[in-house]
Design a protein around this motif. Sequence first.
Motif, mmCIF file in Angstrom:
data_model
loop_
_atom_site.group_PDB
_atom_site.id
_atom_site.type_symbol
_atom_site.label_atom_id
_atom_site.label_comp_id
_atom_site.label_asym_id
_atom_site.label_seq_id
_atom_site.Cartn_x
_atom_site.Cartn_y
_atom_site.Cartn_z
ATOM 1 N N MET A 131 0.803 -1.222 0.000
ATOM 2 C CA MET A 131 0.000 0.000 0.000
ATOM 3 C C MET A 131 0.836 1.272 0.000
ATOM 4 O O MET A 131 0.299 2.362 -0.166
ATOM 5 C CB MET A 131 -0.939 -0.003 1.220
ATOM 6 N N MET A 132 2.145 1.141 0.203
ATOM 7 C CA MET A 132 3.008 2.315 0.254
ATOM 8 C C MET A 132 3.472 2.688 -1.147
ATOM 9 O O MET A 132 4.015 1.847 -1.872
ATOM 10 C CB MET A 132 4.210 2.042 1.153
ATOM 11 N N PRO A 133 3.308 3.948 -1.558
ATOM 12 C CA PRO A 133 3.694 4.356 -2.919
ATOM 13 C C PRO A 133 5.173 4.160 -3.218
ATOM 14 O O PRO A 133 5.544 3.841 -4.341
ATOM 15 C CB PRO A 133 3.312 5.843 -2.939
ATOM 16 N N ALA A 134 6.032 4.355 -2.213
ATOM 17 C CA ALA A 134 7.480 4.267 -2.439
ATOM 18 C C ALA A 134 8.028 2.868 -2.175
ATOM 19 O O ALA A 134 9.244 2.692 -2.031
ATOM 20 C CB ALA A 134 8.203 5.288 -1.563
ATOM 21 N N ASN A 135 7.166 1.866 -2.122
ATOM 22 C CA ASN A 135 7.606 0.507 -1.824
ATOM 23 C C ASN A 135 8.574 -0.025 -2.884
ATOM 24 O O ASN A 135 8.314 0.046 -4.080
ATOM 25 C CB ASN A 135 6.385 -0.424 -1.741
ATOM 26 N N LYS A 136 9.708 -0.558 -2.433
ATOM 27 C CA LYS A 136 10.695 -1.124 -3.344
ATOM 28 C C LYS A 136 10.799 -2.640 -3.193
ATOM 29 O O LYS A 136 11.627 -3.275 -3.838
ATOM 30 C CB LYS A 136 12.067 -0.499 -3.084
ATOM 31 N N HIS A 137 9.970 -3.213 -2.339
ATOM 32 C CA HIS A 137 10.031 -4.646 -2.079
ATOM 33 C C HIS A 137 9.070 -5.395 -2.997
ATOM 34 O O HIS A 137 7.984 -4.917 -3.310
ATOM 35 C CB HIS A 137 9.664 -4.949 -0.621
ATOM 36 N N ALA A 138 9.481 -6.585 -3.397
ATOM 37 C CA ALA A 138 8.592 -7.444 -4.181
ATOM 38 C C ALA A 138 7.517 -8.016 -3.264
ATOM 39 O O ALA A 138 7.758 -8.293 -2.085
ATOM 40 C CB ALA A 138 9.383 -8.571 -4.824
ATOM 41 N N THR A 139 6.308 -8.175 -3.802
ATOM 42 C CA THR A 139 5.210 -8.756 -3.028
ATOM 43 C C THR A 139 5.474 -10.237 -2.786
ATOM 44 O O THR A 139 5.896 -10.959 -3.679
ATOM 45 C CB THR A 139 3.879 -8.578 -3.767
ATOM 46 N N VAL A 140 5.228 -10.683 -1.563
ATOM 47 C CA VAL A 140 5.456 -12.078 -1.177
ATOM 48 C C VAL A 140 4.107 -12.773 -1.089
ATOM 49 O O VAL A 140 3.178 -12.263 -0.443
ATOM 50 C CB VAL A 140 6.183 -12.156 0.180
ATOM 51 N N ASN A 141 3.971 -13.938 -1.731
ATOM 52 C CA ASN A 141 2.695 -14.651 -1.637
ATOM 53 C C ASN A 141 2.684 -15.594 -0.439
ATOM 54 O O ASN A 141 3.722 -15.893 0.157
ATOM 55 C CB ASN A 141 2.386 -15.408 -2.932
ATOM 56 N N ASP A 142 1.488 -16.035 -0.085
ATOM 57 C CA ASP A 142 1.322 -16.841 1.124
ATOM 58 C C ASP A 142 2.102 -18.151 1.068
ATOM 59 O O ASP A 142 2.524 -18.670 2.111
ATOM 60 C CB ASP A 142 -0.158 -17.127 1.357
ATOM 61 N N MET A 143 2.285 -18.703 -0.116
ATOM 62 C CA MET A 143 3.014 -19.966 -0.231
ATOM 63 C C MET A 143 4.441 -19.841 0.311
ATOM 64 O O MET A 143 4.948 -20.745 0.986
ATOM 65 C CB MET A 143 3.052 -20.407 -1.694
ATOM 66 N N ILE A 144 5.087 -18.708 0.051
ATOM 67 C CA ILE A 144 6.460 -18.506 0.534
ATOM 68 C C ILE A 144 6.478 -18.371 2.047
ATOM 69 O O ILE A 144 7.362 -18.917 2.726
ATOM 70 C CB ILE A 144 7.072 -17.275 -0.154
ATOM 71 N N PHE A 145 5.502 -17.664 2.593
ATOM 72 C CA PHE A 145 5.432 -17.538 4.054
ATOM 73 C C PHE A 145 5.291 -18.910 4.716
ATOM 74 O O PHE A 145 5.987 -19.225 5.686
ATOM 75 C CB PHE A 145 4.241 -16.659 4.449
ATOM 76 N N HIS A 146 4.387 -19.709 4.192
ATOM 77 C CA HIS A 146 4.127 -21.004 4.829
ATOM 78 C C HIS A 146 5.243 -22.009 4.543
ATOM 79 O O HIS A 146 5.468 -22.917 5.335
ATOM 80 C CB HIS A 146 2.766 -21.527 4.389
ATOM 81 N N SER A 147 5.950 -21.842 3.454
ATOM 82 C CA SER A 147 7.126 -22.674 3.205
ATOM 83 C C SER A 147 8.188 -22.416 4.274
ATOM 84 O O SER A 147 8.800 -23.354 4.801
ATOM 85 C CB SER A 147 7.684 -22.383 1.812
#
Length: 596
Positions: free
Chosen positions: A539-555
């Motif tokens: 939600m941050m306009p200046a975000n430089k991070h790639a979005t992480v999906n739930d599969m990676i979190f649970h892995s």
Amino acid sequence: MQCMLLSTAGASLPLADGRAVIFGRGPESRVSDKKCSRHQVKLVANYEDRTVLVTQLGANPSFLGDRALGRGQSGRLTEGSTLYLVNQKYPFTVQFSGDSNGASSPTLPKANEIDPKETKKEEQREKPKRSIQDFFPASPKKVWLVDTYLRTLPNTSSVKRPSSQDNELSAKRFCPPGSSGGEADAESVIEEKLKRLQEFAESASKCESVPSAAMGSAPCTKNCWEQRGSLMIFTAAGVVAREKVRTKAGLGLILMGASSPPNQAKILYPEIQPKLASLLKKGFKVVFFTNQMGISRGKLRPEVFKSKVEDVLATLKLPIQVFAATASGIYRKPVIGMWEHLCQKANDSITVDKLQSFYVGDAAGRPVNWAPGKKKKDFSCSDRLFALNIGLQFHTPEEFFLGWKPAPFVLPTFNPRTCDPNARLYDPPDASLTCSQQEVVVAVGYPASGKSTFFHKHIVPKGYVYVNRDTLGSWQNCVSACERGLKEGRSVAVDNTNPDPESRKRYLDVSQKMGVPCRCFLFTTSLEQAKHNNRFREMMPANKHATVNDMIFHSYKNKFIEPSLSEGFSEILKIRFVPSFPDTQSEALYKQFSEG
């Protein structure tokens, strides 16, 4: 009169007068051709002129006789013509039977023959509230729902509700299947009561109107849609902006969460329509908020959604405003972007009094078996959290429309409001974040647990080589970069998740080979907070991070084994997530619940 759409393959579809039906591939049409969309056409029967208005929705053309319909185009199907559902295949004809002056539909009667005096008596009559057991007959055989559905949500906080006189359907007048009157009698009773409810709502919306000067701004003159990024807004004709509440019977908002996919929309309870009509008469503005991620994911076409919204509101016959969040971000509930847009740009600059407003929604965090016959838990808690983020009183539909007692519910384990920007950053407190001697620091922690921000703020400025798989592409490249940094005589900071001993051993082996100590920085951010951080970044306009999906979190969660000194680390520091914000708006956004 009755209207039937008939095919040569034996399919038949009843069409009620003036009621839109979405029709396409499926068991009703007996069409399995993938070129035919499940939402191929919208059909609206007109009993008076004995025609059916056909509007093309699917990607491939339908045909009225020899005339092709493009997407969004419409035509009239008469009794002497043929509708080819797609590509001049699958012919359908329409058949009207009965007197055009008769009832428009056996199940959805027109509302036009009620005595206003009788309505007044009915409205004033004291009626007992329905019991929760009334809705769970021992062996239900039919679903007693009208053709459009509104889903809504619960809370334990109280709000001044309309009196029992607003409950237009009592337990005495409700006869479910299996009662002593028999199914046929029950059906006729329900039909009659639904008819009277519709008639009452229509008369209520036409009568006892309050002048716009007392209610707010002038009403909207026609239905209109607008698009603001990932936010779709529908304002029905007759919607009036409401001012801040100043009296006990003053003005406010009733806000409702609409969670169902549009092709499953039905009115949940017959009490909804008359209760909303009553609230409108008392000076409330009614607004629906719905998440429709299927639009951004390509699973739901905007024109299909718009059509269904218009059909739902046509059934309710009430002036209502609808907000739909079509993607993730600040507009998606429970984040309050839709609410803020309503207050700032969609209420004619009239201030909304939150103390006199309330929210009704069904995504309430209720557990399995929260009520008799309710085997499934709520699919989320987003509606309750939406109200909590705004500061509104909250109710489930059962509580508000039926008078049930509040049901139990569960809130998320992570509360973003409890994050302390002044908390201690690490343990043990007497440890040092950096070392004057050459070393390797290995991070362990969830994605979005604050590792990169921490390293760039506290470690990299001290001359450490920064090693990160997101930029280097593989763990092999990270190991090589670590070894090169040590050969150059520099310390190295490895910013990867490293959940298990195997992934950490790669860097321990390099440090032992080069004869330098290796420390572990264990980031203690929980799974729930890491997910919250990830959504905040989006939600941050200046975000430089790639979005992480739930599969990676649970892995990560499944692989995680807490690091220990026995692996070869010289020290293990526990790093807390301590947020910092560039401005008060960012802090306020972070402290909103972002997922239900």
